[in-house]
Design a protein around this motif. Structure first.
Motif, PDB file in Angstrom:
ATOM      1  N   GLY A 152       0.793  -1.228   0.000  1.00  0.00           N
ATOM      2  CA  GLY A 152       0.000   0.000   0.000  1.00  0.00           C
ATOM      3  C   GLY A 152       0.823   1.273   0.000  1.00  0.00           C
ATOM      4  N   LEU A 153       1.920   1.299   0.760  1.00  0.00           N
ATOM      5  CA  LEU A 153       2.761   2.494   0.796  1.00  0.00           C
ATOM      6  C   LEU A 153       3.364   2.793  -0.573  1.00  0.00           C
ATOM      7  CD1 LEU A 153       4.740   2.323   4.169  1.00  0.00           C
ATOM      8  CD2 LEU A 153       2.942   3.937   3.535  1.00  0.00           C
ATOM      9  N   ASP A 154       3.879   1.751  -1.227  1.00  0.00           N
ATOM     10  CA  ASP A 154       4.471   1.950  -2.550  1.00  0.00           C
ATOM     11  C   ASP A 154       3.418   2.378  -3.572  1.00  0.00           C
ATOM     12  OD1 ASP A 154       6.991   1.325  -1.679  1.00  0.00           O
ATOM     13  OD2 ASP A 154       6.887  -0.774  -2.282  1.00  0.00           O
ATOM     14  N   LEU A 155       2.229   1.799  -3.455  1.00  0.00           N
ATOM     15  CA  LEU A 155       1.144   2.158  -4.365  1.00  0.00           C
ATOM     16  C   LEU A 155       0.739   3.614  -4.174  1.00  0.00           C
ATOM     17  CD1 LEU A 155      -0.864   1.264  -6.527  1.00  0.00           C
ATOM     18  CD2 LEU A 155      -2.375   0.445  -4.710  1.00  0.00           C
ATOM     19  N   CYS A 156       0.611   4.020  -2.930  1.00  0.00           N
ATOM     20  CA  CYS A 156       0.253   5.405  -2.619  1.00  0.00           C
ATOM     21  C   CYS A 156       1.318   6.362  -3.131  1.00  0.00           C
ATOM     22  CB  CYS A 156       0.078   5.550  -1.106  1.00  0.00           C
ATOM     23  SG  CYS A 156      -0.513   7.170  -0.574  1.00  0.00           S
ATOM     24  N   ARG A 157       2.572   6.027  -2.871  1.00  0.00           N
ATOM     25  CA  ARG A 157       3.692   6.871  -3.309  1.00  0.00           C
ATOM     26  C   ARG A 157       3.718   6.994  -4.835  1.00  0.00           C
ATOM     27  NH1 ARG A 157       7.283   4.073  -1.084  1.00  0.00           N
ATOM     28  NH2 ARG A 157       7.543   5.202   0.877  1.00  0.00           N
ATOM     29  N   SER A 181      -4.950   0.098   8.167  1.00  0.00           N
ATOM     30  CA  SER A 181      -3.770  -0.656   8.569  1.00  0.00           C
ATOM     31  C   SER A 181      -3.866  -1.111  10.011  1.00  0.00           C
ATOM     32  CB  SER A 181      -2.513   0.205   8.401  1.00  0.00           C
ATOM     33  OG  SER A 181      -1.367  -0.489   8.845  1.00  0.00           O
ATOM     34  N   ALA A 182      -3.270  -2.272  10.284  1.00  0.00           N
ATOM     35  CA  ALA A 182      -3.145  -2.756  11.661  1.00  0.00           C
ATOM     36  C   ALA A 182      -1.981  -2.067  12.365  1.00  0.00           C
ATOM     37  CB  ALA A 182      -2.938  -4.275  11.655  1.00  0.00           C
ATOM     38  N   LYS A 183      -1.137  -1.360  11.615  1.00  0.00           N
ATOM     39  CA  LYS A 183      -0.007  -0.641  12.201  1.00  0.00           C
ATOM     40  C   LYS A 183      -0.502   0.676  12.791  1.00  0.00           C
ATOM     41  CE  LYS A 183       3.442  -2.595   9.065  1.00  0.00           C
ATOM     42  NZ  LYS A 183       4.527  -2.306   8.096  1.00  0.00           N
ATOM     43  N   ALA A 184      -0.452   0.755  14.115  1.00  0.00           N
ATOM     44  CA  ALA A 184      -1.109   1.884  14.785  1.00  0.00           C
ATOM     45  C   ALA A 184      -0.142   2.873  15.416  1.00  0.00           C
ATOM     46  CB  ALA A 184      -2.055   1.352  15.871  1.00  0.00           C
ATOM     47  N   SER A 185       1.167   2.682  15.253  1.00  0.00           N
ATOM     48  CA  SER A 185       2.118   3.591  15.894  1.00  0.00           C
ATOM     49  C   SER A 185       2.098   4.956  15.208  1.00  0.00           C
ATOM     50  CB  SER A 185       3.532   3.013  15.838  1.00  0.00           C
ATOM     51  OG  SER A 185       4.052   3.084  14.529  1.00  0.00           O
ATOM     52  N   GLU A 186       2.555   5.966  15.938  1.00  0.00           N
ATOM     53  CA  GLU A 186       2.609   7.316  15.378  1.00  0.00           C
ATOM     54  C   GLU A 186       3.519   7.347  14.152  1.00  0.00           C
ATOM     55  OE1 GLU A 186       3.959  11.874  16.618  1.00  0.00           O
ATOM     56  OE2 GLU A 186       3.972  10.260  18.104  1.00  0.00           O
ATOM     57  N   THR A 187       4.633   6.607  14.218  1.00  0.00           N
ATOM     58  CA  THR A 187       5.571   6.570  13.089  1.00  0.00           C
ATOM     59  C   THR A 187       4.899   6.037  11.836  1.00  0.00           C
ATOM     60  OG1 THR A 187       7.441   6.233  14.592  1.00  0.00           O
ATOM     61  CG2 THR A 187       7.767   5.641  12.273  1.00  0.00           C
ATOM     62  N   ASP A 188       4.107   4.966  11.978  1.00  0.00           N
ATOM     63  CA  ASP A 188       3.420   4.379  10.830  1.00  0.00           C
ATOM     64  C   ASP A 188       2.393   5.348  10.257  1.00  0.00           C
ATOM     65  OD1 ASP A 188       4.700   1.824  10.734  1.00  0.00           O
ATOM     66  OD2 ASP A 188       3.578   1.248  12.509  1.00  0.00           O
ATOM     67  N   GLU A 218       2.767  11.025   4.977  1.00  0.00           N
ATOM     68  CA  GLU A 218       3.861  11.673   4.244  1.00  0.00           C
ATOM     69  C   GLU A 218       3.998  11.159   2.817  1.00  0.00           C
ATOM     70  OE1 GLU A 218       7.351  11.244   6.633  1.00  0.00           O
ATOM     71  OE2 GLU A 218       7.020  13.158   7.661  1.00  0.00           O
ATOM     72  N   VAL A 219       3.634   9.893   2.577  1.00  0.00           N
ATOM     73  CA  VAL A 219       3.750   9.379   1.201  1.00  0.00           C
ATOM     74  C   VAL A 219       2.546   9.757   0.346  1.00  0.00           C
ATOM     75  CG1 VAL A 219       5.219   7.462   1.890  1.00  0.00           C
ATOM     76  CG2 VAL A 219       2.746   7.104   1.720  1.00  0.00           C
ATOM     77  N   ASP A 250      -5.901  10.288   4.798  1.00  0.00           N
ATOM     78  CA  ASP A 250      -6.387   9.894   6.118  1.00  0.00           C
ATOM     79  C   ASP A 250      -5.855   8.496   6.419  1.00  0.00           C
ATOM     80  OD1 ASP A 250      -7.668   9.980   8.533  1.00  0.00           O
ATOM     81  OD2 ASP A 250      -9.702  10.070   7.726  1.00  0.00           O
ATOM     82  N   TYR A 251      -5.861   8.135   7.707  1.00  0.00           N
ATOM     83  CA  TYR A 251      -5.268   6.870   8.152  1.00  0.00           C
ATOM     84  C   TYR A 251      -6.159   6.294   9.237  1.00  0.00           C
ATOM     85  CZ  TYR A 251      -1.321   3.727   9.365  1.00  0.00           C
ATOM     86  OH  TYR A 251      -0.500   2.639   9.584  1.00  0.00           O
ATOM     87  N   LEU A 252      -6.682   5.102   9.023  1.00  0.00           N
ATOM     88  CA  LEU A 252      -7.603   4.456   9.974  1.00  0.00           C
ATOM     89  C   LEU A 252      -7.005   3.123  10.395  1.00  0.00           C
ATOM     90  CD1 LEU A 252     -10.375   4.535  11.381  1.00  0.00           C
ATOM     91  CD2 LEU A 252     -11.360   3.499   9.329  1.00  0.00           C
TER      92      LEU A 252
END
Length: 225
Positions: A59-64, A79-86, A92-93, A97-99
């Motif tokens: 997904g990140l590569d597709l979005c970028r 995404s199941a990745k819930a950290s602030e960094t993720d 940024e890419v 929005d991010y859920l």
């Protein structure tokens, strides 16, 4: 685009119940082909709901890639990745929005509506010349005139003025202006808003010390008009 069948079916059902037409893809390569095929004919998609952990192309590569190609379709990441960094990385890419999983279908639908609403508003504003008294703002040309004289604004100054002129007499707090103009991931001081307001007043107002366009509402923020 979601590779987990159960989640994909639930998302499709929730959106279809609200009257949306939905096209699905089980992997990133299929999704990319669908989007590129659509772009070669007409912009068939109004919104992309994108899982990060897609096979073949993630997904990140597709979005970028979509943003690199100039696509402006709103993207909501799941995404199941819930950290602030993720979350910051996703935004940024190029995501809008991010859920994080698990999520409720009610919240998913609400976020989709908000993104579609924002996109429609942006399209409307982009095609319209905004005017307030003797100030004219041309969104497509990134150009502003005051009393017929062109004024040179920085990108942030232009975006601030465009936001103000789109909602005359609305009071905006510094935090709201930061979110709208600098973005939710802005890590600086809110006083940067005051600095840009001062610069705008110097370029727009006859007497910046007694502004008639951008007015300070003490204890709340700023109002245009």
């Amino acid at each position: 685009m979601e590779d987990e069948e159960l989640i994909r079916e639930m998302v499709v059902l929730a959106l279809k119940e609200q009257g949306y037409d939905v096209v699905t893809a089980i992997d990133g390569r299929t999704a990319l082909n669908l989007l590129q095929e659509a772009d070669s004919h007409a912009p068939l998609f109004d919104l992309i709901v994108l899982d990060l952990m897609l096979p073949q192309v993630n997904g990140l590569d597709l979005c970028r890639l979509l943003r690199y190609q100039g696509s402006t379709i709103p993207i909501l990441i799941l995404s199941a990745k819930a950290s602030e960094t993720d979350r910051v990385l996703g935004l940024e890419v190029g995501a809008d929005d991010y859920l994080t999983k698990p999520f409720s279908m009610r919240e998913l639908v609400a976020r989709c509506r908000a993104l579609l609403r924002r996109q429609r508003f942006a399209a409307t504003v982009q095609n319209a010349v905004l005017q307030f008294k003797d100030i004219l703002l041309y969104p497509e040309e990134c150009r502003v005139t005051v009393g017929g004289e062109e004024v040179n604004l920085s990108p942030k100054e232009f975006r601030l003025l465009e936001l103000f002129m789109s909602y005359p007499r609305r009071v905006w707090s510094r935090e709201q202006l930061i979110d709208q103009v600098w973005g939710m991931d802005f890590m600086g001081d809110t006083k940067t808003v005051d600095v840009h307001i001062r610069w705008l007043r110097e370029k727009l107002e006859q007497d910046p010390s007694k502004p008639k366009y951008i007015v300070t509402v003490r204890g709340f923020g700023y109002r245009f008009g």
